[in-house]
Design a protein around this motif. Structure first.
Motif, PDB file in Angstrom:
ATOM      1  N   PRO A   6       0.816  -1.221   0.000  1.00 58.37           N
ATOM      2  CA  PRO A   6       0.000   0.000   0.000  1.00 58.37           C
ATOM      3  C   PRO A   6       0.843   1.261   0.000  1.00 58.37           C
ATOM      4  O   PRO A   6       1.984   1.272   0.462  1.00 58.37           O
ATOM      5  CB  PRO A   6      -0.801  -0.132   1.302  1.00 58.37           C
ATOM      6  N   GLY A   7       0.261   2.315  -0.530  1.00 60.25           N
ATOM      7  CA  GLY A   7       0.877   3.621  -0.383  1.00 60.25           C
ATOM      8  C   GLY A   7       0.457   4.207   0.951  1.00 60.25           C
ATOM      9  O   GLY A   7      -0.723   4.298   1.253  1.00 60.25           O
ATOM     10  N   CYS A   8       1.401   4.577   1.767  1.00 61.63           N
ATOM     11  CA  CYS A   8       1.112   5.017   3.132  1.00 61.63           C
ATOM     12  C   CYS A   8       1.144   6.539   3.190  1.00 61.63           C
ATOM     13  O   CYS A   8       2.203   7.148   3.017  1.00 61.63           O
ATOM     14  CB  CYS A   8       2.114   4.426   4.109  1.00 61.63           C
ATOM     15  N   ASP A   9      -0.002   7.140   3.435  1.00 64.22           N
ATOM     16  CA  ASP A   9      -0.094   8.595   3.504  1.00 64.22           C
ATOM     17  C   ASP A   9       0.515   9.106   4.803  1.00 64.22           C
ATOM     18  O   ASP A   9       0.331   8.520   5.873  1.00 64.22           O
ATOM     19  CB  ASP A   9      -1.554   9.043   3.422  1.00 64.22           C
ATOM     20  N   VAL A  10       1.233  10.196   4.705  1.00 60.82           N
ATOM     21  CA  VAL A  10       1.794  10.852   5.879  1.00 60.82           C
ATOM     22  C   VAL A  10       0.746  11.823   6.418  1.00 60.82           C
ATOM     23  O   VAL A  10       0.282  12.716   5.702  1.00 60.82           O
ATOM     24  CB  VAL A  10       3.090  11.610   5.542  1.00 60.82           C
ATOM     25  N   VAL A  11       0.347  11.635   7.661  1.00 57.72           N
ATOM     26  CA  VAL A  11      -0.700  12.447   8.274  1.00 57.72           C
ATOM     27  C   VAL A  11      -0.063  13.529   9.141  1.00 57.72           C
ATOM     28  O   VAL A  11       0.772  13.249  10.001  1.00 57.72           O
ATOM     29  CB  VAL A  11      -1.641  11.574   9.138  1.00 57.72           C
ATOM     30  N   ASP A  12      -0.461  14.756   8.896  1.00 57.32           N
ATOM     31  CA  ASP A  12       0.008  15.877   9.721  1.00 57.32           C
ATOM     32  C   ASP A  12      -0.936  16.017  10.915  1.00 57.32           C
ATOM     33  O   ASP A  12      -1.936  16.727  10.862  1.00 57.32           O
ATOM     34  CB  ASP A  12       0.032  17.165   8.893  1.00 57.32           C
ATOM     35  N   ASP A  13      -0.629  15.312  11.959  1.00 55.94           N
ATOM     36  CA  ASP A  13      -1.493  15.262  13.143  1.00 55.94           C
ATOM     37  C   ASP A  13      -0.995  16.278  14.167  1.00 55.94           C
ATOM     38  O   ASP A  13       0.123  16.170  14.675  1.00 55.94           O
ATOM     39  CB  ASP A  13      -1.477  13.858  13.735  1.00 55.94           C
ATOM     40  N   ARG A  14      -1.833  17.245  14.481  1.00 58.48           N
ATOM     41  CA  ARG A  14      -1.480  18.256  15.483  1.00 58.48           C
ATOM     42  C   ARG A  14      -1.944  17.870  16.887  1.00 58.48           C
ATOM     43  O   ARG A  14      -1.715  18.613  17.836  1.00 58.48           O
ATOM     44  CB  ARG A  14      -2.078  19.607  15.086  1.00 58.48           C
ATOM     45  N   PHE A  15      -2.612  16.729  17.012  1.00 55.33           N
ATOM     46  CA  PHE A  15      -3.052  16.210  18.311  1.00 55.33           C
ATOM     47  C   PHE A  15      -3.946  17.203  19.060  1.00 55.33           C
ATOM     48  O   PHE A  15      -3.921  17.271  20.294  1.00 55.33           O
ATOM     49  CB  PHE A  15      -1.850  15.828  19.184  1.00 55.33           C
ATOM     50  N   ASP A  16      -4.748  17.960  18.325  1.00 52.46           N
ATOM     51  CA  ASP A  16      -5.601  18.959  18.979  1.00 52.46           C
ATOM     52  C   ASP A  16      -6.569  18.327  19.973  1.00 52.46           C
ATOM     53  O   ASP A  16      -6.890  18.922  21.007  1.00 52.46           O
ATOM     54  CB  ASP A  16      -6.391  19.735  17.919  1.00 52.46           C
ATOM     55  N   ASP A  17      -7.048  17.112  19.664  1.00 50.54           N
ATOM     56  CA  ASP A  17      -8.012  16.455  20.545  1.00 50.54           C
ATOM     57  C   ASP A  17      -7.375  15.956  21.836  1.00 50.54           C
ATOM     58  O   ASP A  17      -8.081  15.599  22.784  1.00 50.54           O
ATOM     59  CB  ASP A  17      -8.678  15.284  19.815  1.00 50.54           C
ATOM     60  N   LEU A  18      -6.040  15.928  21.884  1.00 53.53           N
ATOM     61  CA  LEU A  18      -5.341  15.434  23.074  1.00 53.53           C
ATOM     62  C   LEU A  18      -4.597  16.551  23.802  1.00 53.53           C
ATOM     63  O   LEU A  18      -3.795  16.280  24.697  1.00 53.53           O
ATOM     64  CB  LEU A  18      -4.350  14.328  22.679  1.00 53.53           C
ATOM     65  N   ARG A  19      -4.889  17.776  23.413  1.00 52.64           N
ATOM     66  CA  ARG A  19      -4.145  18.918  23.955  1.00 52.64           C
ATOM     67  C   ARG A  19      -4.288  19.020  25.471  1.00 52.64           C
ATOM     68  O   ARG A  19      -3.336  19.382  26.175  1.00 52.64           O
ATOM     69  CB  ARG A  19      -4.631  20.201  23.285  1.00 52.64           C
ATOM     70  N   ASP A  20      -5.466  18.722  25.994  1.00 50.73           N
ATOM     71  CA  ASP A  20      -5.714  18.873  27.432  1.00 50.73           C
ATOM     72  C   ASP A  20      -5.723  17.538  28.169  1.00 50.73           C
ATOM     73  O   ASP A  20      -6.221  17.444  29.292  1.00 50.73           O
ATOM     74  CB  ASP A  20      -7.051  19.582  27.648  1.00 50.73           C
ATOM     75  N   VAL A  21      -5.173  16.502  27.537  1.00 52.96           N
ATOM     76  CA  VAL A  21      -5.134  15.168  28.135  1.00 52.96           C
ATOM     77  C   VAL A  21      -3.729  14.907  28.661  1.00 52.96           C
ATOM     78  O   VAL A  21      -2.748  15.061  27.926  1.00 52.96           O
ATOM     79  CB  VAL A  21      -5.526  14.090  27.101  1.00 52.96           C
ATOM     80  N   ARG A  22      -3.624  14.508  29.904  1.00 53.71           N
ATOM     81  CA  ARG A  22      -2.318  14.224  30.502  1.00 53.71           C
ATOM     82  C   ARG A  22      -1.901  12.802  30.157  1.00 53.71           C
ATOM     83  O   ARG A  22      -2.639  11.842  30.410  1.00 53.71           O
ATOM     84  CB  ARG A  22      -2.377  14.400  32.017  1.00 53.71           C
ATOM     85  N   ILE A  23      -0.709  12.661  29.586  1.00 55.53           N
ATOM     86  CA  ILE A  23      -0.240  11.368  29.089  1.00 55.53           C
ATOM     87  C   ILE A  23       1.222  11.178  29.493  1.00 55.53           C
ATOM     88  O   ILE A  23       2.052  12.079  29.313  1.00 55.53           O
ATOM     89  CB  ILE A  23      -0.366  11.301  27.550  1.00 55.53           C
ATOM     90  N   TYR A  24       1.513   9.980  30.011  1.00 57.81           N
ATOM     91  CA  TYR A  24       2.878   9.672  30.436  1.00 57.81           C
ATOM     92  C   TYR A  24       3.330   8.345  29.814  1.00 57.81           C
ATOM     93  O   TYR A  24       2.540   7.406  29.678  1.00 57.81           O
ATOM     94  CB  TYR A  24       2.966   9.544  31.963  1.00 57.81           C
TER      95      TYR A  24
END
Length: 231
Positions: A6-24
């Motif tokens: 497959p041709g794999c598209d490069v996604v420009d993900d700004r992670f806006d939906d995770l901006r206020d989520v704390r992740i470790y």
């Protein structure tokens, strides 16, 4: 499009939906030779570098003074993000859960011998967890006891062959150098990966583990790593 390449598209993900989520990230630490590789992906995915990890906590398991000195040097390079829990008592295998103590935060457990993390992989795991469908969410792991069979079933692993061994050569030499492409589907019955956690081809044989790693490297090289994805 060829589904096996497959041709794999490069996604420009700004992670806006995770901006206020704390992740470790929660890393079992002790082998600096592996972490020297893993660290590149951890630093890439730090929130301060445009990723989503607010911090990386290193659970100390087995380590030498040299291992500890190396980890301290990484923390000095990432003072606001890398956390060494000096206060923890007891073996980290048993008490690592004590480090996951922030209400509402998400923790991604990462072994120290992980040597590749695809861009956006951690974000997708958090998004799936936030959908509330599963208690635990696992990464799509290459050289995994169960997923290796799945990868073979969806033809993510092409037919690759070991480097040729010269007459009188040391068989250990076959562990060096790239494997060679022979075809899109693995047809050698010696490399059939059984659909069980303890498949002999993955659990006990170095060449099976080498095959699946070489398959990932082959796909990364030709731009089709999404061949490992489930769609």
């Amino acid at each position: 499009e060829d589904p096996l390449n497959p041709g794999c598209d490069v996604v420009d993900d700004r992670f806006d939906d995770l901006r206020d989520v704390r992740i470790y990230g929660l890393v079992y630490y002790g082998r600096r030779a592996y972490v020297d590789v893993l660290n590149a992906y951890l630093e890439r995915d730090l929130r301060v570098n445009g990723g989503i990890l607010d911090g990386v906590i290193f659970a100390m398991v087995k380590y030498t003074v040299e291992d500890l000195n190396y980890l301290v040097s990484l923390q000095r390079r990432n003072p606001g993000s890398y956390i060494i829990p000096w206060h923890m008592e007891g073996g980290a295998w048993d008490v690592i859960w004590r480090l996951a103590d922030e209400p509402g935060a998400y923790y991604i457990k990462i072994d120290d011998d992980v040597t590749y993390i695809a861009p956006g992989a951690i974000a997708e795991m958090i998004r799936e967890k936030r959908r509330g469908r599963f208690l635990f969410v696992s990464a799509n792991v290459v050289n995994h006891g169960i997923l290796s069979a799945v990868h073979q079933e969806v033809a993510a692993i092409p037919h690759l062959v070991k480097p040729e061994l010269a007459a009188g050569g040391d068989p250990m030499e076959q562990k060096l150098g790239p494997w060679h492409y022979k075809g899109p589907v693995m047809l050698d019955p010696n490399y059939r990966i059984e659909h069980t956690f303890y498949s002999d081809c993955v659990w006990r044989r170095w060449d099976c583990a080498a095959l699946v790693h070489e398959a990932l490297l082959w796909r990364l090289d030709n731009g089709s790593p999404c061949g490992f994805d489930f769609r």
